[in-house]
Write an enzyme that holds these catalytic residues in place. Structure first.
Site, short mmCIF file in Angstrom:
data_model
loop_
_atom_site.label_atom_id
_atom_site.label_comp_id
_atom_site.label_asym_id
_atom_site.label_seq_id
_atom_site.Cartn_x
_atom_site.Cartn_y
_atom_site.Cartn_z
N THR A 1 0.84 -1.19 0.00
CA THR A 1 0.00 0.00 0.00
C THR A 1 0.88 1.25 0.00
O THR A 1 2.11 1.17 0.06
CB THR A 1 -0.90 0.03 1.25
OG1 THR A 1 -0.06 0.08 2.42
CG2 THR A 1 -1.80 -1.18 1.31
N CYS B 1 4.25 2.27 2.71
CA CYS B 1 4.92 1.07 3.21
C CYS B 1 6.39 1.02 2.81
O CYS B 1 7.06 0.02 3.05
CB CYS B 1 4.20 -0.19 2.73
SG CYS B 1 4.40 -0.54 0.98
N GLY B 2 6.90 2.09 2.19
CA GLY B 2 8.34 2.18 1.92
C GLY B 2 8.79 1.66 0.58
O GLY B 2 9.96 1.31 0.40
N SER C 1 9.23 3.25 -2.38
CA SER C 1 10.23 4.10 -3.02
C SER C 1 11.54 4.10 -2.24
O SER C 1 12.63 4.17 -2.83
CB SER C 1 9.71 5.53 -3.15
OG SER C 1 8.58 5.57 -4.03
N ASP D 1 9.93 2.48 -10.52
CA ASP D 1 9.03 2.83 -9.43
C ASP D 1 7.69 3.31 -9.99
O ASP D 1 7.59 3.69 -11.16
CB ASP D 1 9.65 3.92 -8.56
CG ASP D 1 8.98 4.03 -7.19
OD1 ASP D 1 8.43 3.02 -6.72
OD2 ASP D 1 9.00 5.13 -6.61
N GLU D 2 6.67 3.30 -9.14
CA GLU D 2 5.30 3.69 -9.52
C GLU D 2 4.83 2.90 -10.74
O GLU D 2 4.17 3.43 -11.64
CB GLU D 2 5.23 5.19 -9.79
CG GLU D 2 5.74 6.08 -8.67
CD GLU D 2 4.89 6.02 -7.40
OE1 GLU D 2 3.83 5.37 -7.42
OE2 GLU D 2 5.28 6.63 -6.39
#
Length: 217
Positions: free
Chosen positions: A10, A13-14, A16, A86-87
């Site tokens: 979610t 939650c770290g 990145s 990422d993302e």
């Protein structure tokens, strides 16, 4: 053999932070990588974490073709041992397929980070395709918490302080009434119970102060 790995969790939650740490660890061992992101909180072409760390990155929009991008760099003499993406929930299904092809055909490790579902509790296209294709899918061990203290499992969006469950997945400025001020948009992680009840930290606080509050959370 190179792998396509998907780290999911979610918000908060770290993800990145782990992406930055993974990139650092591989570079420290002499490996050469490329970092990609999309719609990062710090702006375009930046991978950042809430801890304040950030590195330059290539911005991913729908027009980016990962396979052509990587092959072009390699044919021009570049070296690429791994990709940090990422993302990844915002990537298209075709882009995820390109990342799988890069791992299989070019023997380049691909590490993707993203959330599974949007504020409507529906899976993102990019995340769904990663679940289908990834060699490994690893949930992050740092658990985000709902305001009630339980494990957060759902991402919530608020507009003007109220939780919403409809609208565009990526908000740029969805204001139907031009006379209405742009809504203040925020995000919060909730447990399933409070997401279903649309009870954010702010609304829970307001309910606690109400004389008509029910005797259960």
């Amino acid at each position: 053999m190179a792998e396509l790995t998907f780290y999911s969790g979610t918000m908060d939650c770290g993800k990145s932070t782990l992406a930055l740490q993974l990139d650092h660890n591989h570079r420290a061992r002499g490996r050469v990588g490329r970092v990609f992101t999309s719609h990062d909180r710090a702006g375009q072409a930046t991978l950042s974490s809430r801890l304040g760390l950030a590195v330059p990155a290539t911005e991913v929009d729908d027009s980016l073709h990962f396979w052509e991008h990587v092959v072009t760099e390699l044919t021009q003499g570049g070296r690429i041992d791994y990709l940090v993406c990422d993302e990844a929930q915002f990537y298209t299904r075709d882009q995820v397929e390109q990342l799988a092809k890069i791992a299989d055909e070019l023997d380049i490790d691909v590490f993707c980070f993203g959330i599974l579902t949007d504020f409507r509790t529906r899976m993102f296209d990019g995340s769904a395709r990663l679940v289908e294709l990834a060699d490994r899918m690893l949930p992050l061990q740092v658990e985000a918490l709902c305001w009630c203290g339980e494990r957060a499992t759902h991402n919530a969006r608020t507009e003007d302080g109220e939780m919403v469950t409809e609208g565009e997945v990526i908000v740029v400025g969805d204001v139907d009434d031009p006379q209405r001020p742009r809504p203040s948009v925020g995000y919060e992680v909730l447990c399933r119970r409070h997401h279903r009840r649309r009870m954010t930290a702010e609304s829970a606080k307001a309910a606690a102060l109400s004389p008509d509050v029910l005797p259960f959370p």
